[in-house]
Design a protein around this motif. Structure first.
Motif, PDB file in Angstrom:
ATOM      1  N   LYS A   1       4.892  -0.539  -7.152  1.00 56.93           N
ATOM      2  CA  LYS A   1       3.769  -1.452  -7.027  1.00 56.93           C
ATOM      3  C   LYS A   1       3.461  -1.574  -5.537  1.00 56.93           C
ATOM      4  O   LYS A   1       4.332  -1.375  -4.694  1.00 56.93           O
ATOM      5  N   MET A   2       2.241  -1.925  -5.221  1.00 59.04           N
ATOM      6  CA  MET A   2       1.845  -2.063  -3.818  1.00 59.04           C
ATOM      7  C   MET A   2       2.736  -3.072  -3.100  1.00 59.04           C
ATOM      8  O   MET A   2       3.134  -2.854  -1.958  1.00 59.04           O
ATOM      9  N   SER A   3       3.073  -4.173  -3.779  1.00 57.44           N
ATOM     10  CA  SER A   3       3.931  -5.189  -3.156  1.00 57.44           C
ATOM     11  C   SER A   3       5.331  -4.637  -2.896  1.00 57.44           C
ATOM     12  O   SER A   3       5.951  -4.961  -1.872  1.00 57.44           O
ATOM     13  N   GLU A   4       5.831  -3.800  -3.800  1.00 56.19           N
ATOM     14  CA  GLU A   4       7.147  -3.183  -3.598  1.00 56.19           C
ATOM     15  C   GLU A   4       7.099  -2.217  -2.418  1.00 56.19           C
ATOM     16  O   GLU A   4       8.022  -2.174  -1.604  1.00 56.19           O
TER      17      GLU A   4
ATOM     18  N   ASN B   1       0.640  -5.956   2.690  1.00 54.20           N
ATOM     19  CA  ASN B   1      -0.083  -5.183   1.670  1.00 54.20           C
ATOM     20  C   ASN B   1      -1.335  -4.558   2.262  1.00 54.20           C
ATOM     21  O   ASN B   1      -1.689  -3.429   1.928  1.00 54.20           O
ATOM     22  N   GLY B   2      -1.995  -5.287   3.145  1.00 60.67           N
ATOM     23  CA  GLY B   2      -3.211  -4.772   3.769  1.00 60.67           C
ATOM     24  C   GLY B   2      -2.964  -3.499   4.560  1.00 60.67           C
ATOM     25  O   GLY B   2      -3.793  -2.587   4.550  1.00 60.67           O
ATOM     26  N   ASN B   3      -1.829  -3.435   5.257  1.00 60.43           N
ATOM     27  CA  ASN B   3      -1.509  -2.230   6.026  1.00 60.43           C
ATOM     28  C   ASN B   3      -1.318  -1.022   5.121  1.00 60.43           C
ATOM     29  O   ASN B   3      -1.688   0.092   5.474  1.00 60.43           O
ATOM     30  N   VAL B   4      -0.734  -1.246   3.959  1.00 58.09           N
ATOM     31  CA  VAL B   4      -0.436  -0.145   3.038  1.00 58.09           C
ATOM     32  C   VAL B   4      -1.668   0.274   2.254  1.00 58.09           C
ATOM     33  O   VAL B   4      -1.848   1.457   1.959  1.00 58.09           O
ATOM     34  N   THR B   5      -2.538  -0.659   1.953  1.00 60.40           N
ATOM     35  CA  THR B   5      -3.695  -0.377   1.089  1.00 60.40           C
ATOM     36  C   THR B   5      -4.565   0.755   1.625  1.00 60.40           C
ATOM     37  O   THR B   5      -4.908   1.682   0.888  1.00 60.40           O
ATOM     38  N   GLY B   6      -4.920   0.709   2.890  1.00 64.40           N
ATOM     39  CA  GLY B   6      -5.771   1.755   3.466  1.00 64.40           C
ATOM     40  C   GLY B   6      -5.111   3.120   3.437  1.00 64.40           C
ATOM     41  O   GLY B   6      -5.760   4.130   3.144  1.00 64.40           O
ATOM     42  N   ILE B   7      -3.820   3.149   3.724  1.00 64.02           N
ATOM     43  CA  ILE B   7      -3.087   4.426   3.701  1.00 64.02           C
ATOM     44  C   ILE B   7      -3.054   4.982   2.286  1.00 64.02           C
ATOM     45  O   ILE B   7      -3.320   6.166   2.063  1.00 64.02           O
ATOM     46  N   VAL B   8      -2.756   4.121   1.316  1.00 59.06           N
ATOM     47  CA  VAL B   8      -2.703   4.562  -0.081  1.00 59.06           C
ATOM     48  C   VAL B   8      -4.073   5.052  -0.530  1.00 59.06           C
ATOM     49  O   VAL B   8      -4.179   6.086  -1.208  1.00 59.06           O
ATOM     50  N   GLU B   9      -5.124   4.354  -0.145  1.00 55.77           N
ATOM     51  CA  GLU B   9      -6.486   4.786  -0.517  1.00 55.77           C
ATOM     52  C   GLU B   9      -6.749   6.217  -0.050  1.00 55.77           C
ATOM     53  O   GLU B   9      -7.268   7.040  -0.799  1.00 55.77           O
ATOM     54  N   ARG B  10      -6.380   6.509   1.190  1.00 55.78           N
ATOM     55  CA  ARG B  10      -6.604   7.863   1.728  1.00 55.78           C
ATOM     56  C   ARG B  10      -5.709   8.889   1.037  1.00 55.78           C
ATOM     57  O   ARG B  10      -6.136  10.023   0.793  1.00 55.78           O
TER      58      ARG B  10
END
Length: 155
Positions: free
Chosen positions: A64-67, A76-85
């Motif tokens: 999960k994104m939180s994990e 979570n915000g830092n990870v979200t953009g990387i995951v999107e790409r």
């Protein structure tokens, strides 16, 4: 960590420990800068992207994104953009979590696992070169010493 008492004189070993900390910081920053540059030039990638792929590679079932942000100790915000790409590039796949409409699980695709394996192999080679001044036994001894610090901090 406790605040220093202004009336206490520093213990005799404190200067050596301070110098150690500064040296660890200098080495870490230098190695990290070299790794960032190598990832950029060799793979047109970034260290945060490599870190996300690394975490996902250790969890084939996905996270999960939180994990994921918890493992990487970032928001979570830092990870979200990387995951999107990563998803856009076909490296990762986002899947709904059954029973939780707000959550999604992210995992590497086959292409992503292959790409990470390629990058991880080079990363290991780069680190080996950067820390090549140390014999394997010296590196192991340093790991054990640093583990002692980690254990002390956890208590």
């Amino acid at each position: 960590m406790t605040s220093p008492d202004p009336e206490m004189t520093p213990e005799p070993d404190s200067k050596a420990r301070l110098r150690l900390w500064l040296k660890l910081l200098k080495v870490t920053r230098s190695v990290e800068a070299d790794l960032r540059e190598a990832l950029r030039t060799e793979f047109a990638s970034t260290l945060p992207r490599f870190d996300v792929m690394s975490a996902l590679s250790r969890h084939a079932e996905g996270l999960k994104m939180s994990e994921l942000s918890g493992l990487l100790k970032v928001s979570n915000g830092n990870v979200t953009g990387i995951v999107e790409r990563l998803v856009e590039d076909g490296i990762a796949l986002r899947e709904a979590v059954p029973g939780d409409r707000r959550a999604s699980r992210v995992r590497l695709t086959r292409k992503g696992a292959e790409e990470f394996a390629r990058q991880a192999s080079e990363h290991e080679h780069w680190v080996n070169e950067l820390l090549g001044a140390l014999e394997a036994e010296e590196a192991t001894a340093m790991i054990l010493q640093l583990d002692r610090i980690i254990r002390e901090e956890a208590q």
